[in-house]
Design a protein around this motif. Structure first.
Motif, mmCIF file in Angstrom:
data_model
loop_
_atom_site.group_PDB
_atom_site.id
_atom_site.type_symbol
_atom_site.label_atom_id
_atom_site.label_comp_id
_atom_site.label_asym_id
_atom_site.label_seq_id
_atom_site.Cartn_x
_atom_site.Cartn_y
_atom_site.Cartn_z
ATOM 1 N N ASP A 1 52.594 27.808 10.846
ATOM 2 C CA ASP A 1 51.743 28.594 9.734
ATOM 3 C C ASP A 1 51.753 26.757 8.845
ATOM 4 O OD1 ASP A 1 50.518 30.049 8.405
ATOM 5 O OD2 ASP A 1 51.770 31.598 7.787
ATOM 6 N N THR A 2 49.981 27.289 8.450
ATOM 7 C CA THR A 2 49.072 26.438 7.356
ATOM 8 C C THR A 2 49.585 26.981 6.566
ATOM 9 O OG1 THR A 2 46.983 27.039 8.717
ATOM 10 C CG2 THR A 2 47.828 25.505 9.977
ATOM 11 N N HIS A 3 49.672 27.981 6.173
ATOM 12 C CA HIS A 3 50.033 27.769 4.903
ATOM 13 C C HIS A 3 51.280 28.084 4.084
ATOM 14 C CE1 HIS A 3 46.458 31.234 4.432
ATOM 15 N NE2 HIS A 3 46.779 31.456 6.169
ATOM 16 N N SER A 4 51.194 27.031 3.729
ATOM 17 C CA SER A 4 52.709 26.654 3.062
ATOM 18 C C SER A 4 52.921 27.783 2.278
ATOM 19 C CB SER A 4 52.383 25.296 1.815
ATOM 20 O OG SER A 4 51.976 25.808 0.721
ATOM 21 N N GLN A 5 52.843 28.748 2.202
ATOM 22 C CA GLN A 5 53.362 30.011 1.451
ATOM 23 C C GLN A 5 52.742 31.029 2.901
ATOM 24 O OE1 GLN A 5 55.808 29.876 -1.452
ATOM 25 N NE2 GLN A 5 54.760 28.439 -2.194
ATOM 26 N N THR A 6 53.909 31.252 3.671
ATOM 27 C CA THR A 6 53.926 31.594 4.732
ATOM 28 C C THR A 6 54.009 33.474 4.514
ATOM 29 O OG1 THR A 6 54.321 32.183 7.433
ATOM 30 C CG2 THR A 6 56.037 32.191 5.620
ATOM 31 N N GLU A 7 54.639 34.037 3.152
ATOM 32 C CA GLU A 7 53.773 35.104 2.927
ATOM 33 C C GLU A 7 52.624 35.894 2.834
ATOM 34 O OE1 GLU A 7 55.556 32.977 -0.678
ATOM 35 O OE2 GLU A 7 55.491 32.971 1.857
ATOM 36 N N ASP A 8 51.538 34.463 2.404
ATOM 37 C CA ASP A 8 49.911 34.649 2.734
ATOM 38 C C ASP A 8 49.074 34.929 3.906
ATOM 39 O OD1 ASP A 8 50.097 35.372 -0.521
ATOM 40 O OD2 ASP A 8 50.135 32.947 -0.914
#
Length: 326
Positions: A298-305
């Motif tokens: 994921d490129t979101h560092s908070q994958t829940e987002d």
């Protein structure tokens, strides 16, 4: 190989099991078309194996990525590779943050908690996270380490910190798509087994370029480890990573690989597909992952987002396939 020969292999696997499955047989079934009748027979046999072994018991494992930081191992499929860092932030969680996330996950219902760090994360510090997690986890929730390579001394310290097992694998084209010699991964696995930690394994990250022959060899290696949990994971073409241009395999292709993996490796507790999707549940998948924090896909560092789903959603997907909590 002719359809009749594939049918003969499937008949043998249905009647006799797969403890004597040969590399040639495994390669043949991995190479079959995903649109022929034998494909559906394969799924049926794998589903039957899971039902016989697991009943209707489903599992949700949760993984928390502890840090989002550039990693020197530079895996060509990972968003945290030092030369191609693709995440939208850099950070490290602290223990109170981790504990709050664990409490939220426990409310949703999980069977195991994985704590993941990059390979460069200080292992002495990782031990503090594991001990803190164990202090609030119920006894029936396993604690699993997902960290860099290690020796027998560190493996025993993981056990002493409260870990029940470890997720550690020799990835496809290790040493080619990564800077880690495959022998180093194998030595870590041996250390974990000698420390009497359970092995959680996966055939990954599978891309269109990987041949049936490659996959078959890796499945036989996985079988030799006797993992309690097995998985098959397709590679996500993460923007900015060197392997993104090679694309990904289809859900149907992954479902076929899941079925062969389940039958050949015969995990004692559960079979997983990653990332979570419904089609492979037809091949006997009874375990999914909920993810938060850093995720190498994921490129979101908070994958829940981003790509990650929570435990509640994982249970909903499993229920659609007829898999339920204890």
């Amino acid at each position: 190989m002719a359809t009749q020969e594939k049918s003969s292999i499937l008949h043998k696997w249905r009647e006799q099991g797969t403890t004597t499955a040969t590399e040639e047989e495994i390669t043949t079934l991995l190479g079959m078309s995903i649109y022929e009748d034998d494909f559906y027979d394969l799924l049926s046999i794998s589903e039957a194996r899971s039902r016989a072994c697991y009943g209707s018991r489903g599992y949700v494992f949760a993984q928390i990525g502890i840090n989002a930081e550039p990693c020197s191992k530079n895996c060509a499929f990972c968003s945290m590779g030092k030369s191609h860092y693709s995440m939208d932030g850099k950070w490290q969680k602290d223990i109170p943050q981790m504990k709050q996330e664990i409490e939220n996950l426990l409310v949703q219902g999980i069977d195991a908690l994985f704590l993941m760090t990059t390979a460069d994360f200080p292992q002495e510090e990782a031990l503090q996270f594991f001990a803190a997690a164990r202090s609030i986890l119920p006894n029936n929730v396993n604690l699993i380490a997902n960290i860099g390579d290690l020796d027998i001394h560190m493996a025993k310290r993981l056990r002493d910190s409260g870990c029940d097992g470890a997720y550690h694998i020799r990835r496809l084209r290790e040493g080619v798509d990564t800077s880690i010699p495959p022998e180093k991964r194998e030595a870590s696995l041996e250390a974990l087994r000698n420390a009497e930690l359970e092995i959680y394994y996966c055939l990954e990250p599978i891309g269109p370029e990987h041949t049936p022959e490659e996959l078959a060899k890796e499945l036989l290696f996985a079988r030799s480890l006797h993992p309690v949990a097995m998985a098959a994971m397709r590679r996500v073409p993460v923007p900015g990573t060197p392997l993104a241009k090679k694309g990904r395999i289809s859900a149907r292709e992954l479902t076929k690989i899941v079925a062969v993996s389940n039958l050949v490796v015969a995990p004692s507790r559960c079979m997983n597909v990653h990332e979570p999707m419904q089609m492979p549940l037809l091949a006997g998948v009874n375990q999914l992952y909920a993810e938060s924090g850093a995720n190498p896909r994921d490129t979101h560092s908070q994958t829940e987002d981003g790509r990650g789903i929570n435990a509640t959603k994982s249970w909903e997907i499993l229920a659609e396939g007829g898999w339920f909590p204890a």
